[in-house]
Design a protein around this motif. Structure first.
Motif, mmCIF file in Angstrom:
data_model
loop_
_atom_site.group_PDB
_atom_site.id
_atom_site.type_symbol
_atom_site.label_atom_id
_atom_site.label_comp_id
_atom_site.label_asym_id
_atom_site.label_seq_id
_atom_site.Cartn_x
_atom_site.Cartn_y
_atom_site.Cartn_z
ATOM 1 N N PRO A 4 -1.188 -49.612 -5.239
ATOM 2 C CA PRO A 4 -2.119 -48.809 -4.439
ATOM 3 C C PRO A 4 -2.370 -49.430 -3.072
ATOM 4 O O PRO A 4 -2.488 -48.709 -2.076
ATOM 5 C CB PRO A 4 -3.396 -48.774 -5.274
ATOM 6 N N LEU A 5 -2.426 -50.728 -2.987
ATOM 7 C CA LEU A 5 -2.630 -51.391 -1.707
ATOM 8 C C LEU A 5 -1.417 -51.179 -0.802
ATOM 9 O O LEU A 5 -1.561 -50.904 0.389
ATOM 10 C CB LEU A 5 -2.877 -52.883 -1.933
ATOM 11 N N ALA A 9 -1.281 -49.126 2.783
ATOM 12 C CA ALA A 9 -0.776 -49.739 4.010
ATOM 13 C C ALA A 9 0.326 -48.883 4.632
ATOM 14 O O ALA A 9 0.359 -48.679 5.851
ATOM 15 C CB ALA A 9 -0.259 -51.138 3.715
ATOM 16 N N LEU A 10 1.204 -48.366 3.807
ATOM 17 C CA LEU A 10 2.261 -47.496 4.328
ATOM 18 C C LEU A 10 1.701 -46.211 4.909
ATOM 19 O O LEU A 10 2.172 -45.722 5.930
ATOM 20 C CB LEU A 10 3.275 -47.189 3.227
ATOM 21 N N THR A 11 0.692 -45.657 4.278
ATOM 22 C CA THR A 11 0.070 -44.438 4.779
ATOM 23 C C THR A 11 -0.543 -44.686 6.147
ATOM 24 O O THR A 11 -0.397 -43.869 7.067
ATOM 25 C CB THR A 11 -0.998 -43.932 3.786
ATOM 26 N N VAL A 12 -1.232 -45.806 6.301
ATOM 27 C CA VAL A 12 -1.843 -46.127 7.584
ATOM 28 C C VAL A 12 -0.775 -46.294 8.658
ATOM 29 O O VAL A 12 -0.927 -45.800 9.780
ATOM 30 C CB VAL A 12 -2.713 -47.406 7.460
ATOM 31 N N LEU A 13 0.323 -46.960 8.323
ATOM 32 C CA LEU A 13 1.393 -47.142 9.294
ATOM 33 C C LEU A 13 2.018 -45.822 9.702
ATOM 34 O O LEU A 13 2.313 -45.588 10.873
ATOM 35 C CB LEU A 13 2.468 -48.072 8.732
ATOM 36 N N LEU A 14 2.244 -44.959 8.744
ATOM 37 C CA LEU A 14 2.866 -43.669 9.052
ATOM 38 C C LEU A 14 1.956 -42.783 9.879
ATOM 39 O O LEU A 14 2.405 -42.070 10.770
ATOM 40 C CB LEU A 14 3.282 -42.960 7.764
ATOM 41 N N VAL A 15 0.680 -42.800 9.605
ATOM 42 C CA VAL A 15 -0.258 -41.960 10.347
ATOM 43 C C VAL A 15 -0.466 -42.521 11.750
ATOM 44 O O VAL A 15 -0.559 -41.771 12.727
ATOM 45 C CB VAL A 15 -1.598 -41.847 9.587
ATOM 46 N N ALA A 16 -0.518 -43.840 11.871
ATOM 47 C CA ALA A 16 -0.804 -44.463 13.158
ATOM 48 C C ALA A 16 0.401 -44.452 14.087
ATOM 49 O O ALA A 16 0.239 -44.441 15.303
ATOM 50 C CB ALA A 16 -1.273 -45.903 12.945
ATOM 51 N N ALA A 17 1.617 -44.465 13.538
ATOM 52 C CA ALA A 17 2.803 -44.510 14.381
ATOM 53 C C ALA A 17 3.050 -43.142 14.996
ATOM 54 O O ALA A 17 2.939 -42.120 14.321
ATOM 55 C CB ALA A 17 4.004 -44.936 13.541
ATOM 56 N N PRO A 18 3.384 -43.093 16.278
ATOM 57 C CA PRO A 18 3.686 -41.791 16.892
ATOM 58 C C PRO A 18 4.976 -41.209 16.317
ATOM 59 O O PRO A 18 5.912 -41.928 15.991
ATOM 60 C CB PRO A 18 3.844 -42.120 18.376
ATOM 61 N N ALA A 19 5.004 -39.903 16.192
ATOM 62 C CA ALA A 19 6.157 -39.227 15.596
ATOM 63 C C ALA A 19 7.407 -39.395 16.447
ATOM 64 O O ALA A 19 8.525 -39.390 15.937
ATOM 65 C CB ALA A 19 5.846 -37.752 15.390
ATOM 66 N N ALA A 20 7.250 -39.545 17.750
ATOM 67 C CA ALA A 20 8.412 -39.665 18.627
ATOM 68 C C ALA A 20 9.142 -40.981 18.446
ATOM 69 O O ALA A 20 10.309 -41.101 18.790
ATOM 70 C CB ALA A 20 7.974 -39.512 20.078
ATOM 71 N N SER A 21 8.446 -41.994 17.909
ATOM 72 C CA SER A 21 9.110 -43.286 17.778
ATOM 73 C C SER A 21 10.122 -43.295 16.641
ATOM 74 O O SER A 21 11.020 -44.120 16.619
ATOM 75 C CB SER A 21 8.078 -44.396 17.556
#
Length: 87
Positions: A4-5, A9-21
């Motif tokens: 779960p941790l 962490a992966l969810t936060v990275l995916l949401v925070a990273a811009p889609a264009a990158s």
């Protein structure tokens, strides 16, 4: 459990990273991509194809049967003829 941790962490990275990158370098803008200049051989081949294509379109259907019933056969003969004329 660490899953779960890790999932959080992966969810936060995916949401925070811009889609264009994501996918940079895989899709290039055709207007920005450098173009190579065609070689003299490819320019000559392209010109022969244009000449043979114009001659093929100018032929009537009965004439096409005499010259070769299909484009590949006609094109082969036409290119050979044009190369002999240049030599």
């Amino acid at each position: 459990m660490p899953f779960p941790l890790l999932r959080a962490a992966l969810t936060v990275l995916l949401v925070a990273a811009p889609a264009a990158s994501f996918g940079q370098g895989t899709v290039q803008d055709p207007e920005l991509a450098p173009r190579r200049q065609p070689s003299p051989r490819s320019l000559a081949a392209r010109e022969r194809q244009r000449q043979c294509g114009a001659a093929w379109r100018a032929l009537a259907p009965p004439d096409k049967v005499e010259q070769g019933p299909r484009w590949p056969q006609y094109y082969s003969k036409c290119v050979r003829r044009l190369k002999e004329q240049r030599a």
